[in-house]
Motif scaffolding. Structure first.
Motif, PDB file in Angstrom:
ATOM      1  N   SER A 120      85.100  61.271 -32.289  1.00  0.00           N
ATOM      2  CA  SER A 120      84.799  61.178 -30.858  1.00  0.00           C
ATOM      3  C   SER A 120      84.753  59.725 -30.394  1.00  0.00           C
ATOM      4  N   PHE A 121      85.091  59.521 -29.128  1.00  0.00           N
ATOM      5  CA  PHE A 121      85.040  58.199 -28.506  1.00  0.00           C
ATOM      6  C   PHE A 121      83.601  57.948 -28.068  1.00  0.00           C
ATOM      7  N   GLY A 122      83.097  56.741 -28.273  1.00  0.00           N
ATOM      8  CA  GLY A 122      81.760  56.440 -27.761  1.00  0.00           C
ATOM      9  C   GLY A 122      80.839  55.861 -28.798  1.00  0.00           C
ATOM     10  N   THR A 123      81.235  54.719 -29.358  1.00  0.00           N
ATOM     11  CA  THR A 123      80.375  54.042 -30.316  1.00  0.00           C
ATOM     12  C   THR A 123      79.765  52.793 -29.698  1.00  0.00           C
ATOM     13  N   THR A 128      84.506  49.969 -22.086  1.00  0.00           N
ATOM     14  CA  THR A 128      84.037  50.893 -21.043  1.00  0.00           C
ATOM     15  C   THR A 128      82.682  51.502 -21.425  1.00  0.00           C
ATOM     16  N   THR A 129      82.535  51.883 -22.694  1.00  0.00           N
ATOM     17  CA  THR A 129      81.240  52.430 -23.155  1.00  0.00           C
ATOM     18  C   THR A 129      80.160  51.366 -23.025  1.00  0.00           C
ATOM     19  N   HIS A 130      80.501  50.168 -23.470  1.00  0.00           N
ATOM     20  CA  HIS A 130      79.555  49.057 -23.451  1.00  0.00           C
ATOM     21  C   HIS A 130      79.063  48.800 -22.022  1.00  0.00           C
ATOM     22  N   MET A 149      79.717  63.120 -17.927  1.00  0.00           N
ATOM     23  CA  MET A 149      80.987  63.859 -17.894  1.00  0.00           C
ATOM     24  C   MET A 149      81.994  63.151 -18.799  1.00  0.00           C
ATOM     25  N   GLY A 150      82.590  63.883 -19.732  1.00  0.00           N
ATOM     26  CA  GLY A 150      83.470  63.245 -20.717  1.00  0.00           C
ATOM     27  C   GLY A 150      82.598  62.512 -21.718  1.00  0.00           C
ATOM     28  N   CYS A 151      81.680  63.272 -22.350  1.00  0.00           N
ATOM     29  CA  CYS A 151      80.563  62.628 -23.068  1.00  0.00           C
ATOM     30  C   CYS A 151      80.969  62.026 -24.413  1.00  0.00           C
ATOM     31  N   GLY A 152      82.095  62.426 -25.010  1.00  0.00           N
ATOM     32  CA  GLY A 152      82.511  61.851 -26.299  1.00  0.00           C
ATOM     33  C   GLY A 152      81.465  62.102 -27.369  1.00  0.00           C
ATOM     34  N   VAL A 155      76.775  59.364 -26.260  1.00  0.00           N
ATOM     35  CA  VAL A 155      75.973  58.134 -26.287  1.00  0.00           C
ATOM     36  C   VAL A 155      75.367  57.792 -24.926  1.00  0.00           C
ATOM     37  N   LEU A 156      76.107  58.052 -23.821  1.00  0.00           N
ATOM     38  CA  LEU A 156      75.580  57.690 -22.494  1.00  0.00           C
ATOM     39  C   LEU A 156      74.413  58.608 -22.127  1.00  0.00           C
ATOM     40  N   ALA A 157      74.578  59.907 -22.385  1.00  0.00           N
ATOM     41  CA  ALA A 157      73.496  60.855 -22.091  1.00  0.00           C
ATOM     42  C   ALA A 157      72.252  60.494 -22.903  1.00  0.00           C
ATOM     43  N   ILE A 171      79.066  66.993 -20.867  1.00  0.00           N
ATOM     44  CA  ILE A 171      80.224  67.903 -20.893  1.00  0.00           C
ATOM     45  C   ILE A 171      81.426  67.153 -21.453  1.00  0.00           C
ATOM     46  N   ASP A 172      82.165  67.814 -22.337  1.00  0.00           N
ATOM     47  CA  ASP A 172      83.446  67.239 -22.779  1.00  0.00           C
ATOM     48  C   ASP A 172      84.451  68.375 -22.949  1.00  0.00           C
ATOM     49  N   ILE A 173      85.681  68.073 -22.610  1.00  0.00           N
ATOM     50  CA  ILE A 173      86.740  69.079 -22.673  1.00  0.00           C
ATOM     51  C   ILE A 173      87.115  69.389 -24.123  1.00  0.00           C
ATOM     52  N   ASP A 174      86.803  68.448 -24.998  1.00  0.00           N
ATOM     53  CA  ASP A 174      87.248  68.520 -26.383  1.00  0.00           C
ATOM     54  C   ASP A 174      86.159  69.162 -27.251  1.00  0.00           C
ATOM     55  N   TRP A 176      85.655  69.100 -30.431  1.00  0.00           N
ATOM     56  CA  TRP A 176      85.100  68.203 -31.446  1.00  0.00           C
ATOM     57  C   TRP A 176      84.023  67.308 -30.822  1.00  0.00           C
ATOM     58  N   CYS A 177      84.275  66.799 -29.615  1.00  0.00           N
ATOM     59  CA  CYS A 177      83.294  65.939 -28.937  1.00  0.00           C
ATOM     60  C   CYS A 177      82.039  66.727 -28.577  1.00  0.00           C
ATOM     61  N   PHE A 178      82.254  67.945 -28.108  1.00  0.00           N
ATOM     62  CA  PHE A 178      81.115  68.792 -27.751  1.00  0.00           C
ATOM     63  C   PHE A 178      80.214  68.999 -28.978  1.00  0.00           C
ATOM     64  N   ALA A 213      80.634  59.040 -15.585  1.00  0.00           N
ATOM     65  CA  ALA A 213      81.926  59.587 -16.029  1.00  0.00           C
ATOM     66  C   ALA A 213      82.816  58.452 -16.507  1.00  0.00           C
ATOM     67  N   ASN A 214      82.952  58.352 -17.823  1.00  0.00           N
ATOM     68  CA  ASN A 214      83.864  57.374 -18.420  1.00  0.00           C
ATOM     69  C   ASN A 214      85.038  58.172 -18.988  1.00  0.00           C
ATOM     70  N   ILE A 215      86.082  58.354 -18.179  1.00  0.00           N
ATOM     71  CA  ILE A 215      87.199  59.216 -18.645  1.00  0.00           C
ATOM     72  C   ILE A 215      88.508  58.419 -18.519  1.00  0.00           C
TER      73      ILE A 215
HETATM   74  C1  LIG Z   1      86.783  57.356 -22.773  1.00  0.00           C
HETATM   75  S1  LIG Z   1      86.001  58.689 -23.566  1.00  0.00           S
HETATM   76  C2  LIG Z   1      84.308  58.376 -23.111  1.00  0.00           C
HETATM   77  C3  LIG Z   1      83.280  58.847 -24.088  1.00  0.00           C
HETATM   78  C4  LIG Z   1      81.840  58.396 -23.801  1.00  0.00           C
HETATM   79  N1  LIG Z   1      81.328  58.991 -22.599  1.00  0.00           N
HETATM   80  C5  LIG Z   1      81.752  56.898 -23.704  1.00  0.00           C
HETATM   81  O1  LIG Z   1      81.386  56.374 -22.654  1.00  0.00           O
HETATM   82  O2  LIG Z   1      82.055  56.231 -24.691  1.00  0.00           O
HETATM   83  C6  LIG Z   1      86.495  60.013 -22.510  1.00  0.00           C
HETATM   84  C7  LIG Z   1      86.065  61.389 -22.934  1.00  0.00           C
HETATM   85  O3  LIG Z   1      86.427  62.292 -21.872  1.00  0.00           O
HETATM   86  C8  LIG Z   1      86.870  63.510 -22.422  1.00  0.00           C
HETATM   87  N2  LIG Z   1      87.701  64.158 -21.385  1.00  0.00           N
HETATM   88  C9  LIG Z   1      89.005  63.941 -21.111  1.00  0.00           C
HETATM   89  N3  LIG Z   1      89.384  64.686 -20.057  1.00  0.00           N
HETATM   90  C10 LIG Z   1      88.297  65.383 -19.646  1.00  0.00           C
HETATM   91  C11 LIG Z   1      88.046  66.310 -18.588  1.00  0.00           C
HETATM   92  N4  LIG Z   1      88.996  66.678 -17.740  1.00  0.00           N
HETATM   93  N5  LIG Z   1      86.810  66.814 -18.460  1.00  0.00           N
HETATM   94  C12 LIG Z   1      85.822  66.473 -19.332  1.00  0.00           C
HETATM   95  N6  LIG Z   1      86.003  65.606 -20.359  1.00  0.00           N
HETATM   96  C13 LIG Z   1      87.216  65.055 -20.502  1.00  0.00           C
HETATM   97  C14 LIG Z   1      87.586  63.113 -23.709  1.00  0.00           C
HETATM   98  O4  LIG Z   1      87.630  64.176 -24.611  1.00  0.00           O
HETATM   99  C15 LIG Z   1      86.752  61.936 -24.193  1.00  0.00           C
HETATM  100  O5  LIG Z   1      85.753  62.353 -25.094  1.00  0.00           O
END
Ligand SMILES: C[S@@+](CC[C@H](N)C(=O)[O-])C[C@H]1O[C@@H](n2cnc3c(N)ncnc32)[C@H](O)[C@@H]1O
Length: 277
Positions: A120-123, A128-130, A149-152, A155-157, A171-174, A176-178, A213-215
């Motif tokens: 998952s993204f978000g270390t 952007t996470t930082h 939204m797009g929680c990876g 970490v943000l929550a 919430i994450d669409i993926d 594995w991230c969920f 929302a970091n997407i």
């Molecule tokens: C850039 S990462 C951000 C992860 C974390 N929130 C952070 O700040 O590091 C974007 C995340 O959004 C998810 N994502 C992509 N499209 C999405 C959608 N339409 N709805 C919800 N999540 C989505 C991806 O699976 C990914 O985990």
């Protein structure tokens, strides 16, 4: 079942800005994780989601100012974990927050966040996470309802919760991230964060004081009307995952839905912007 990923080893020159541009372009193509090194970048994507010929059409591969070459190999998920452990160092956000893995020693910080990101993204390593973590540190979350939204990794929550947030959803669409968010919220004693797998269609009828929302640019442009609908009056929206060149487009879409630009943070051309309702 073990998923098969592709590890791409990109060699780029000059290292900057080619690496940053490459990360942005690969992120939009669905690459999930990046490890920068002295010669360029390792990047990871699920094999089942990938068609290699797209690489030939990237800005970095077509621009004569950059030299780029790559090799790729298949890796199993468990190999990825070993790779990640080798490359993951703890990250500090200012003096108050640290994001680390379970195998790192804890430091004396106000907010100690333990993340096992796997794929998952978000270390906290990505700009952007930082910057989103910085926004959370700089703003009041006490008693606020929050959506990540797009929680990876979640970490943000998790930081929002540690900063006093009340009802918090991630919430994450993926899938594995969920699943990874569920693990990480437990690990950080934030198990009252509710995690869901899905997209903005899950938001119908919900209301929040803060939305994070970091997407990426395209998803944000599509989803801003939904976020505006879900934001309480006086609420705050933090958006990231896009470049400075897209800030005007993002801000004017927000403006069209009553969300006023307040400020933005910038790092290596990435942006994390704050809007108020
Ligand atoms: C850039 S990462 C951000 C992860 C974390 N929130 C952070 O700040 O590091 C974007 C995340 O959004 C998810 N994502 C992509 N499209 C999405 C959608 N339409 N709805 C919800 N999540 C989505 C991806 O699976 C990914 O985990």
């Amino acid at each position: 079942m073990s998923l098969v990923y592709l590890e791409y080893d990109f060699k780029v020159s000059p290292l900057q800005p080619a690496t940053d541009i490459l990360i942005a372009e690969l992120g939009e193509l669905g690459f999930e994780s990046f490890v920068e090194n002295e010669t360029g970048l390792l990047a990871y994507i699920l094999k089942s989601e990938w068609q290699e010929d797209v690489l030939e059409k990237l800005f970095v591969t077509q621009n004569p100012n950059f030299e780029i070459s790559w090799t790729s190999k298949e890796i199993e998920q468990q190999n990825w974990n070993a790779e990640w452990e080798k490359n993951f160092h703890p990250i500090k956000v200012g003096d108050r927050c640290m994001v680390r893995a379970p195998f790192h020693e804890a430091d004396e910080v106000e907010y100690d966040i333990v993340i096992e990101p796997k794929m998952s993204f978000g270390t906290g390593h990505h700009e952007t996470t930082h910057m989103m973590l910085q926004h959370i540190l700089d703003n009041d979350f006490e008693g606020k309802s929050v959506l990540d939204m797009g929680c990876g990794t979640g970490v943000l929550a998790i930081l929002a919760k540690k900063r006093g947030a009340a009802d918090t959803e991630a919430i994450d669409i993926d899938e594995w991230c969920f699943l990874n968010t569920q693990e990480n919220v437990e690990r950080n004693d934030c198990s009252d964060i509710k995690a869901f797998q899905g997209d903005s269609s899950l938001l119908k009828g919900k209301k929040f004081d803060v939305i994070l929302a970091n997407i990426n640019r395209n998803i944000l442009l599509e989803d801003i009307p939904v976020y505006a609908d879900c934001l309480n009056k006086g609420g705050t929206l933090f958006l990231s995952g896009f470049y400075l060149r897209d800030l005007d487009a993002i801000s004017s879409k927000c403006g069209a839905y009553g969300l006023e630009f307040e400020k933005n943070l910038e790092k290596n051309n990435w942006v994390a912007a704050k809007y108020v309702n």
